[in-house]
Write a protein that holds these residues in place. Structure first.
Motif, PDB file in Angstrom:
ATOM      1  N   UNK A 175       7.777   2.446 -14.972  1.00 52.58           N
ATOM      2  CA  UNK A 175       6.357   1.595 -13.565  1.00 52.58           C
ATOM      3  C   UNK A 175       5.759   0.190 -13.859  1.00 52.58           C
ATOM      4  N   UNK A 176       6.027  -0.762 -13.661  1.00 56.02           N
ATOM      5  CA  UNK A 176       5.614  -2.018 -13.279  1.00 56.02           C
ATOM      6  C   UNK A 176       4.710  -2.218 -12.313  1.00 56.02           C
ATOM      7  N   UNK A 177       3.686  -2.850 -12.263  1.00 50.22           N
ATOM      8  CA  UNK A 177       2.606  -2.681 -11.336  1.00 50.22           C
ATOM      9  C   UNK A 177       2.366  -1.290 -10.530  1.00 50.22           C
ATOM     10  N   UNK A 178       1.579  -0.693 -10.544  1.00 45.28           N
ATOM     11  CA  UNK A 178       1.962   0.387 -10.007  1.00 45.28           C
ATOM     12  C   UNK A 178       2.150   1.143  -8.729  1.00 45.28           C
ATOM     13  N   UNK A 179       1.334  -0.265  -7.681  1.00 45.82           N
ATOM     14  CA  UNK A 179       1.320  -0.335  -5.899  1.00 45.82           C
ATOM     15  C   UNK A 179       2.541  -0.063  -5.692  1.00 45.82           C
ATOM     16  N   UNK A 180       3.519   0.141  -6.061  1.00 44.15           N
ATOM     17  CA  UNK A 180       5.139   0.761  -5.501  1.00 44.15           C
ATOM     18  C   UNK A 180       4.314   2.709  -5.867  1.00 44.15           C
ATOM     19  N   UNK A 181       3.492   3.288  -5.446  1.00 43.62           N
ATOM     20  CA  UNK A 181       4.091   5.067  -5.524  1.00 43.62           C
ATOM     21  C   UNK A 181       5.367   5.687  -5.272  1.00 43.62           C
ATOM     22  N   UNK A 182       5.288   6.462  -6.352  1.00 42.82           N
ATOM     23  CA  UNK A 182       6.812   7.465  -6.096  1.00 42.82           C
ATOM     24  C   UNK A 182       7.138   8.896  -5.666  1.00 42.82           C
ATOM     25  N   UNK A 183       7.283   9.553  -5.147  1.00 37.48           N
ATOM     26  CA  UNK A 183       7.718  11.172  -5.175  1.00 37.48           C
ATOM     27  C   UNK A 183       9.079  10.936  -5.248  1.00 37.48           C
ATOM     28  N   UNK A 184       9.467  12.391  -5.993  1.00 32.70           N
ATOM     29  CA  UNK A 184      10.785  13.094  -5.790  1.00 32.70           C
ATOM     30  C   UNK A 184      10.781  13.639  -5.032  1.00 32.70           C
ATOM     31  N   UNK A 212       9.117   5.799  -1.635  1.00 26.48           N
ATOM     32  CA  UNK A 212       8.823   4.929  -2.837  1.00 26.48           C
ATOM     33  C   UNK A 212       7.358   4.127  -1.770  1.00 26.48           C
ATOM     34  N   UNK A 213       6.384   4.059  -2.301  1.00 22.09           N
ATOM     35  CA  UNK A 213       5.937   3.740  -0.821  1.00 22.09           C
ATOM     36  C   UNK A 213       5.844   1.913  -1.157  1.00 22.09           C
ATOM     37  N   UNK A 214       6.163   1.214  -0.466  1.00 17.67           N
ATOM     38  CA  UNK A 214       6.417  -0.115  -0.564  1.00 17.67           C
ATOM     39  C   UNK A 214       5.272  -1.243   1.603  1.00 17.67           C
ATOM     40  N   UNK A 215       4.354  -0.894   1.495  1.00 16.87           N
ATOM     41  CA  UNK A 215       3.933  -1.059   3.004  1.00 16.87           C
ATOM     42  C   UNK A 215       3.792  -3.052   2.781  1.00 16.87           C
ATOM     43  N   UNK A 216       4.186  -3.023   4.279  1.00 12.81           N
ATOM     44  CA  UNK A 216       4.293  -4.361   3.959  1.00 12.81           C
ATOM     45  C   UNK A 216       5.788  -5.021   3.938  1.00 12.81           C
ATOM     46  N   UNK A 217       6.775  -4.945   3.281  1.00 12.81           N
ATOM     47  CA  UNK A 217       8.046  -5.377   2.283  1.00 12.81           C
ATOM     48  C   UNK A 217       8.651  -4.957   3.758  1.00 12.81           C
ATOM     49  N   UNK A 218       9.947  -5.560   3.787  1.00 10.30           N
ATOM     50  CA  UNK A 218      11.022  -5.376   4.770  1.00 10.30           C
ATOM     51  C   UNK A 218      12.111  -5.220   3.488  1.00 10.30           C
ATOM     52  N   UNK A 219      13.560  -5.688   4.204  1.00 11.96           N
ATOM     53  CA  UNK A 219      14.329  -5.213   3.776  1.00 11.96           C
ATOM     54  C   UNK A 219      15.336  -6.032   3.042  1.00 11.96           C
ATOM     55  N   UNK A 220      14.613  -7.510   3.050  1.00 13.42           N
ATOM     56  CA  UNK A 220      14.770  -8.280   1.740  1.00 13.42           C
ATOM     57  C   UNK A 220      13.696  -8.220   0.766  1.00 13.42           C
ATOM     58  N   UNK A 241       7.898   2.798   3.991  1.00 15.91           N
ATOM     59  CA  UNK A 241       7.912   3.977   3.052  1.00 15.91           C
ATOM     60  C   UNK A 241       9.798   3.880   3.092  1.00 15.91           C
ATOM     61  N   UNK A 242      10.119   3.187   1.409  1.00 17.37           N
ATOM     62  CA  UNK A 242      11.879   3.284   1.427  1.00 17.37           C
ATOM     63  C   UNK A 242      11.776   5.070   0.895  1.00 17.37           C
ATOM     64  N   UNK A 243      12.828   5.288   1.731  1.00 17.44           N
ATOM     65  CA  UNK A 243      13.645   6.797   1.555  1.00 17.44           C
ATOM     66  C   UNK A 243      14.407   6.419   1.008  1.00 17.44           C
ATOM     67  N   UNK A 244      15.139   6.981  -0.233  1.00 22.22           N
ATOM     68  CA  UNK A 244      16.082   7.726  -0.830  1.00 22.22           C
ATOM     69  C   UNK A 244      17.168   8.819  -0.279  1.00 22.22           C
TER      70      UNK A 244
END
Length: 139
Positions: free
Chosen positions: A29-38, A49-57, A117-120
């Motif tokens: 991980x690099x800057x840790x603002x993208x929190x992740x859980x599995x 993955x927490x990606x607040x404020x981001x869009x698909x692009x 929240x990005x969900x894979x």
């Protein structure tokens, strides 16, 4: 009045330790603002993955050589003729890397971005599940 943040978890005392542990576990991980859980269930793994404020692009997801890579960038924007006087929001590039286990069907990975929240969803292959071994009676 002075603006400051008393608690910034991105700069906390355990950040370096967490990064070392993640690297040891095959995560990076690099800057840790993208929190992740599995989360694992019987037929799939779900990565959030927490990606607040981001869009698909603003987010890219790739799979290569057994690695799932999630990367993106958040811009910190100020209106023209203005300056930022305080900020503790994360900005810049991030990259999260997960080593995929055997038994992941990489052709069926589904990604959905909703409410920051990005969900894979990573489906397990038939080989990944438990296999019952039949016992034959001896002669």
């Amino acid at each position: 009045m002075q603006w400051n943040s008393l608690l910034n978890p991105a700069n906390g005392p355990f950040v370096a330790l967490r990064r070392d542990v993640e690297r040891h576990l095959g995560m990076d991980s690099e800057p840790t603002y993208a929190g992740l859980s599995v989360v694992e269930s019987e037929d799939r793994w779900t990565v959030s993955v927490d990606v607040p404020g981001l869009s698909e692009g603003n987010v890219n997801i790739t799979v290569q050589d057994g690695l799932l890579v999630i990367e993106g960038e958040r811009q910190l924007n100020a209106p023209e003729n203005a300056r930022i006087v305080f900020n503790d929001r994360s900005a810049g590039k991030f990259r999260r890397t997960l080593r995929l286990r055997e038994g992941v069907d990489v052709n069926s990975i589904d990604a959905q971005l909703q409410h920051g929240v990005l969900t894979l969803t990573l489906q397990k292959t038939a080989e990944a599940g438990a296999k019952k071994i039949a016992i034959r009676a001896g002669n």
